[in-house]
Design an enzyme around this catalytic site. Structure first.
Site, PDB file in Angstrom:
ATOM      1  N   ASP A  63       0.846  -1.195   0.000  1.00 43.74           N
ATOM      2  CA  ASP A  63       0.000   0.000   0.000  1.00 43.74           C
ATOM      3  C   ASP A  63       0.883   1.248   0.000  1.00 43.74           C
ATOM      4  O   ASP A  63       1.891   1.311   0.706  1.00 43.74           O
ATOM      5  CB  ASP A  63      -0.915  -0.019   1.235  1.00 43.74           C
ATOM      6  CG  ASP A  63      -2.092   0.935   1.102  1.00 43.74           C
ATOM      7  OD1 ASP A  63      -3.230   0.457   0.989  1.00 43.74           O
ATOM      8  OD2 ASP A  63      -1.868   2.176   1.093  1.00 43.74           O
ATOM      9  N   ILE A  64       0.466   2.252  -0.770  1.00 45.31           N
ATOM     10  CA  ILE A  64       1.254   3.485  -0.898  1.00 45.31           C
ATOM     11  C   ILE A  64       1.179   4.338   0.364  1.00 45.31           C
ATOM     12  O   ILE A  64       2.040   5.192   0.595  1.00 45.31           O
ATOM     13  CB  ILE A  64       0.765   4.276  -2.144  1.00 45.31           C
ATOM     14  CG1 ILE A  64       1.838   5.226  -2.658  1.00 45.31           C
ATOM     15  CG2 ILE A  64      -0.538   5.006  -1.871  1.00 45.31           C
ATOM     16  CD1 ILE A  64       1.523   5.772  -4.058  1.00 45.31           C
ATOM     17  N   GLY A  83     -15.574   2.824   4.226  1.00 48.66           N
ATOM     18  CA  GLY A  83     -14.220   3.336   4.062  1.00 48.66           C
ATOM     19  C   GLY A  83     -13.553   2.940   2.761  1.00 48.66           C
ATOM     20  O   GLY A  83     -12.368   3.212   2.569  1.00 48.66           O
ATOM     21  N   GLN A  84     -14.277   2.300   1.863  1.00 47.49           N
ATOM     22  CA  GLN A  84     -13.670   1.930   0.575  1.00 47.49           C
ATOM     23  C   GLN A  84     -13.458   3.182  -0.269  1.00 47.49           C
ATOM     24  O   GLN A  84     -14.373   4.006  -0.411  1.00 47.49           O
ATOM     25  CB  GLN A  84     -14.572   0.940  -0.182  1.00 47.49           C
ATOM     26  CG  GLN A  84     -13.907   0.406  -1.449  1.00 47.49           C
ATOM     27  CD  GLN A  84     -14.750  -0.642  -2.183  1.00 47.49           C
ATOM     28  OE1 GLN A  84     -15.896  -0.904  -1.814  1.00 47.49           O
ATOM     29  NE2 GLN A  84     -14.175  -1.230  -3.217  1.00 47.49           N
ATOM     30  N   ASN A 132     -12.843  -3.430   2.996  1.00 43.65           N
ATOM     31  CA  ASN A 132     -13.819  -2.339   3.055  1.00 43.65           C
ATOM     32  C   ASN A 132     -14.753  -2.477   1.855  1.00 43.65           C
ATOM     33  O   ASN A 132     -14.292  -2.612   0.718  1.00 43.65           O
ATOM     34  CB  ASN A 132     -13.096  -0.993   3.039  1.00 43.65           C
ATOM     35  CG  ASN A 132     -12.212  -0.795   4.253  1.00 43.65           C
ATOM     36  OD1 ASN A 132     -12.568  -1.214   5.347  1.00 43.65           O
ATOM     37  ND2 ASN A 132     -11.063  -0.171   4.067  1.00 43.65           N
ATOM     38  N   HIS A 166     -10.257  -5.452  -3.049  1.00 50.27           N
ATOM     39  CA  HIS A 166      -8.924  -5.702  -2.499  1.00 50.27           C
ATOM     40  C   HIS A 166      -9.029  -6.124  -1.049  1.00 50.27           C
ATOM     41  O   HIS A 166      -9.898  -5.671  -0.314  1.00 50.27           O
ATOM     42  CB  HIS A 166      -8.022  -4.473  -2.629  1.00 50.27           C
ATOM     43  CG  HIS A 166      -8.617  -3.200  -2.114  1.00 50.27           C
ATOM     44  ND1 HIS A 166      -9.547  -2.487  -2.836  1.00 50.27           N
ATOM     45  CD2 HIS A 166      -8.446  -2.523  -0.961  1.00 50.27           C
ATOM     46  CE1 HIS A 166      -9.907  -1.427  -2.148  1.00 50.27           C
ATOM     47  NE2 HIS A 166      -9.264  -1.423  -0.992  1.00 50.27           N
ATOM     48  N   HIS A 178      -6.914  -5.953   2.375  1.00 50.69           N
ATOM     49  CA  HIS A 178      -5.760  -5.374   3.077  1.00 50.69           C
ATOM     50  C   HIS A 178      -5.166  -6.454   3.978  1.00 50.69           C
ATOM     51  O   HIS A 178      -5.899  -7.097   4.740  1.00 50.69           O
ATOM     52  CB  HIS A 178      -6.198  -4.214   3.983  1.00 50.69           C
ATOM     53  CG  HIS A 178      -6.781  -3.027   3.289  1.00 50.69           C
ATOM     54  ND1 HIS A 178      -6.074  -1.864   3.091  1.00 50.69           N
ATOM     55  CD2 HIS A 178      -8.021  -2.806   2.776  1.00 50.69           C
ATOM     56  CE1 HIS A 178      -6.856  -0.981   2.490  1.00 50.69           C
ATOM     57  NE2 HIS A 178      -8.048  -1.519   2.281  1.00 50.69           N
TER      58      HIS A 178
HETATM   59  P1  AMP Z   1      -9.759   1.223   0.591  1.00 51.49           P
HETATM   60  O1  AMP Z   1      -9.865   2.514   1.367  1.00 51.49           O
HETATM   61  O2  AMP Z   1     -10.136   0.010   1.366  1.00 51.49           O
HETATM   62  O3  AMP Z   1     -10.490   1.327  -0.741  1.00 51.49           O
HETATM   63  O4  AMP Z   1      -8.210   1.034   0.291  1.00 51.49           O
HETATM   64  C1  AMP Z   1      -7.576   1.595  -0.813  1.00 51.49           C
HETATM   65  C2  AMP Z   1      -6.108   1.568  -0.525  1.00 51.49           C
HETATM   66  O5  AMP Z   1      -5.397   1.767  -1.731  1.00 51.49           O
HETATM   67  C3  AMP Z   1      -5.638   2.667   0.456  1.00 51.49           C
HETATM   68  O6  AMP Z   1      -5.052   2.063   1.602  1.00 51.49           O
HETATM   69  C4  AMP Z   1      -4.632   3.461  -0.379  1.00 51.49           C
HETATM   70  O7  AMP Z   1      -3.535   3.917   0.380  1.00 51.49           O
HETATM   71  C5  AMP Z   1      -4.223   2.448  -1.435  1.00 51.49           C
HETATM   72  N1  AMP Z   1      -3.724   3.007  -2.685  1.00 51.49           N
HETATM   73  C6  AMP Z   1      -4.292   3.967  -3.435  1.00 51.49           C
HETATM   74  N2  AMP Z   1      -3.554   4.210  -4.523  1.00 51.49           N
HETATM   75  C7  AMP Z   1      -2.487   3.372  -4.467  1.00 51.49           C
HETATM   76  C8  AMP Z   1      -1.353   3.134  -5.298  1.00 51.49           C
HETATM   77  N3  AMP Z   1      -1.156   3.827  -6.436  1.00 51.49           N
HETATM   78  N4  AMP Z   1      -0.459   2.200  -4.912  1.00 51.49           N
HETATM   79  C9  AMP Z   1      -0.639   1.509  -3.772  1.00 51.49           C
HETATM   80  N5  AMP Z   1      -1.693   1.669  -2.956  1.00 51.49           N
HETATM   81  C10 AMP Z   1      -2.596   2.597  -3.293  1.00 51.49           C
END
Ligand code: AMP
Ligand code: ZN
Length: 121
Positions: free
Chosen positions: A32-33, A100-101, A94, A107, A109
């Protein structure tokens, strides 16, 4: 959302860079970024599904595979209670903006490396 606009579809295709952890024909996993734990990995199906709420009967095996991959990654990192009963990790999905999605490509986590609290925020 069209798949062409989906950030995780672009990551899977290599159009956006990512720190890959695992890949096979069905699944892609990367860091995750914006990590919220010392280890924060996202495990995604290569097939675009907005979320759990779009799963169809034929996707049941895919979701089982994702959880099996999660187990393997957690073991590679030494987080598994199967290896050490004092260790652990959390898997989070999520589902919908109220939950919180923020990225609408399904995906899981994988969070590890710190104590977790319950209930989540
Ligand atoms: P959610 O809030 O459950 O939809 O999680 C989305 C996740 O994607 C968050 O934890 C973000 O930090 C992560 N995210 C968004 N863009 C990127 C990216 N380019 N590379 C890696 N993780 C990302
Ligand atoms: Zn997608």
């Amino acid at each position: 959302m069209r798949m062409a606009d989906c950030i995780f579809c672009k990551i899977i295709k290599g159009e956006i860079p990512s720190q890959k952890v695992y890949e096979d024909d069905k699944v892609y996993a990367f860091h995750d970024i914006n990590p919220v734990a010392p280890t924060h990995i996202l495990i995604v199906p290569k097939k675009h599904l907005a979320g759990v709420y779009e799963l169809e009967e034929g996707d049941r095996e895919l979701m089982g595979h994702i959880f099996y991959v999660a187990r393997k990654i957690a073991e590679d990192l030494g987080f598994s209670p199967a290896q050490d009963p004092t260790r652990g990790y959390r898997l989070v999905v999520n589902s919908g903006s109220q939950a919180g999605q923020t990225v609408f490509h399904l995906h899981v986590h994988l969070l590890g490396g710190r104590e977790m609290t319950w209930p989540p925020g």
